[in-house]
Motif scaffolding. Sequence first.
Motif, mmCIF file in Angstrom:
data_model
loop_
_atom_site.group_PDB
_atom_site.id
_atom_site.type_symbol
_atom_site.label_atom_id
_atom_site.label_comp_id
_atom_site.label_asym_id
_atom_site.label_seq_id
_atom_site.Cartn_x
_atom_site.Cartn_y
_atom_site.Cartn_z
ATOM 1 N N HIS A 127 -16.536 6.079 -30.378
ATOM 2 C CA HIS A 127 -15.264 7.101 -30.032
ATOM 3 C C HIS A 127 -14.990 8.191 -28.633
ATOM 4 O O HIS A 127 -14.335 8.792 -29.036
ATOM 5 C CB HIS A 127 -14.432 7.446 -31.593
ATOM 6 C CG HIS A 127 -12.665 7.411 -31.262
ATOM 7 N ND1 HIS A 127 -12.216 6.452 -31.326
ATOM 8 C CD2 HIS A 127 -12.046 8.585 -31.198
ATOM 9 C CE1 HIS A 127 -10.544 6.736 -30.914
ATOM 10 N NE2 HIS A 127 -10.283 7.672 -31.474
ATOM 11 N N VAL A 128 -15.806 8.231 -27.898
ATOM 12 C CA VAL A 128 -15.936 8.781 -26.685
ATOM 13 C C VAL A 128 -15.525 8.450 -26.244
ATOM 14 O O VAL A 128 -16.031 7.407 -25.477
ATOM 15 C CB VAL A 128 -17.688 9.788 -27.159
ATOM 16 C CG1 VAL A 128 -17.664 10.914 -25.603
ATOM 17 C CG2 VAL A 128 -17.318 10.508 -28.330
ATOM 18 N N GLN A 129 -14.640 9.024 -24.985
ATOM 19 C CA GLN A 129 -14.076 8.965 -23.881
ATOM 20 C C GLN A 129 -14.875 9.423 -22.334
ATOM 21 O O GLN A 129 -15.414 8.946 -21.608
ATOM 22 C CB GLN A 129 -12.443 8.441 -23.831
ATOM 23 C CG GLN A 129 -12.545 8.664 -22.020
ATOM 24 C CD GLN A 129 -10.570 9.030 -22.393
ATOM 25 O OE1 GLN A 129 -9.839 10.058 -22.528
ATOM 26 N NE2 GLN A 129 -10.238 8.810 -20.867
ATOM 27 N N SER A 130 -15.057 10.653 -23.255
ATOM 28 C CA SER A 130 -15.783 11.475 -21.519
ATOM 29 C C SER A 130 -17.120 12.393 -22.196
ATOM 30 O O SER A 130 -16.075 13.311 -23.101
ATOM 31 C CB SER A 130 -14.526 12.274 -20.805
ATOM 32 O OG SER A 130 -13.463 10.903 -19.996
ATOM 33 N N ALA A 131 -17.382 12.666 -21.613
ATOM 34 C CA ALA A 131 -18.944 14.023 -22.027
ATOM 35 C C ALA A 131 -19.081 14.035 -20.728
ATOM 36 O O ALA A 131 -19.739 13.865 -20.054
ATOM 37 C CB ALA A 131 -19.897 12.903 -22.362
ATOM 38 N N GLU A 407 -5.068 13.782 -16.182
ATOM 39 C CA GLU A 407 -4.485 13.496 -17.847
ATOM 40 C C GLU A 407 -5.349 12.533 -18.378
ATOM 41 O O GLU A 407 -4.421 12.725 -19.776
ATOM 42 C CB GLU A 407 -2.876 13.369 -17.758
ATOM 43 C CG GLU A 407 -1.888 14.230 -16.510
ATOM 44 C CD GLU A 407 -1.883 15.027 -17.415
ATOM 45 O OE1 GLU A 407 -2.029 15.670 -18.689
ATOM 46 O OE2 GLU A 407 -2.886 16.289 -17.435
ATOM 47 N N ASP A 408 -5.595 11.629 -18.462
ATOM 48 C CA ASP A 408 -6.076 10.562 -19.248
ATOM 49 C C ASP A 408 -7.514 10.856 -19.156
ATOM 50 O O ASP A 408 -8.886 10.182 -19.565
ATOM 51 C CB ASP A 408 -5.940 8.908 -18.273
ATOM 52 C CG ASP A 408 -7.109 9.241 -17.118
ATOM 53 O OD1 ASP A 408 -7.235 9.793 -16.251
ATOM 54 O OD2 ASP A 408 -6.618 7.729 -16.379
ATOM 55 N N GLY A 409 -8.565 12.345 -18.829
ATOM 56 C CA GLY A 409 -9.880 12.772 -19.447
ATOM 57 C C GLY A 409 -10.935 12.380 -18.674
ATOM 58 O O GLY A 409 -11.802 12.205 -19.564
#
Length: 416
Positions: A127-131, A407-409
């Motif tokens: 459930h991770v979008q960015s890192a 804005e969308d990460g």
Amino acid sequence: METSATGTGAAFPKIISVDDHTVEPPDVWQDRLPAKYRGIGPRIVRAPLKEMTFLGGRFAPAMGSPGDEGPLGDWWVYEDLHRPLTRLDTAVGYSRDEIRLEVITYEQMRPGSYDVPQRLADMDVNHVQSALCFPTFPRFCGQTFTEAKDRELGLLSIRAYNDWMVEEWCGPEAHGRLIPLTLIPLWDAGLAAAEVRRNAERGVRAVAFSEIPPRLGLPSVHTDDWDPFLAACDETGTVIAMHIGSSSRMPSTSADAPPAVGSTITFANCCFSMVDWLMSGKFERFPNLRVMYAEGQIGWIPYILERADVVWEENRGWGGVADKVHRPPSELFAEHVHGCFFDDAFGLRNLDAVGVGNVLYETDYPHSDSTWPKSREVGEAQMGHLEPDVVERIVRRNAIELLGLTEDGLWPGGRR
């Protein structure tokens, strides 16, 4: 975006993790260093383990010779340094009871540790979008290169790592989902400033630094030595990211203390470091400066702020800070410092005393402490009492604002 239910009945946001790790592929430096340096620059050698200890906060491995008995592992070799890949570097996918201090090869680790498409797949599972990812072989702030003999090679190795980080790890294959974190030559603040600006020109907004530089034989933040570097960060909006252990020694109590002692008090170096920064006067001299503490957790912060304010109010006359710290440390913290956590129910119950805008979420993939693949479930359990907008800030919004994401990460430089 995909979401899931929380205890509040709202959807749990897709996570932006500000503390994950990359295990560098074997060819990072061999592909980028001048030919004359490839024989002594960082390279992978498969060799047996002779012995390895981790006591009193110090990691001490010894590489065997070809043909010796002992488990085989992949070792980074650089000048006279021999550093093995270990299970603690990449423990995800193993049960806690199976995670031991042992050498491993690339084939024995989860591919998402070093491969971009596989990393994105593991992020999807979690459930991770960015890192944002810290290094492994260079160690958490690049001190491996600072400790080396050849400074020219060290500088070239740092630039090679940064180029790989920006152009490949966070390159087109990552689709903006991996956020670059670069290194600096810690031995020269002028060169460090130049490297910050070089990377800022290509969209980088985070640089690794040591939590306690004097432990690396470097000046403290109370001196003016770091000012060129701090000025570059201030001018470019580059966040100074300090990971636990970036002073080359984890907290401990004695030379024979088992790793469990240090693991319990990992926050201690962050605590010491934060007080250093709050009492240094640097936040007033460099008003745009921001620092973050990766893997330091947050539950300890309220008392330190309370104590720092008392000391500043009552003891600043003789405490050496009256001429440079003109505001309560808690006010400086609110404007300049960010704590990062992956598992801190106590800190979340005392969030008002820390500050909603000063807290960031992380998953620590692929380390042994990582909450992968259940970072969402951990977040849901620990943040269920918080309002949805507060959860959104902790899990996403604060990172978006601090690291200059879209804005969308996503990292803008990775969407080309």
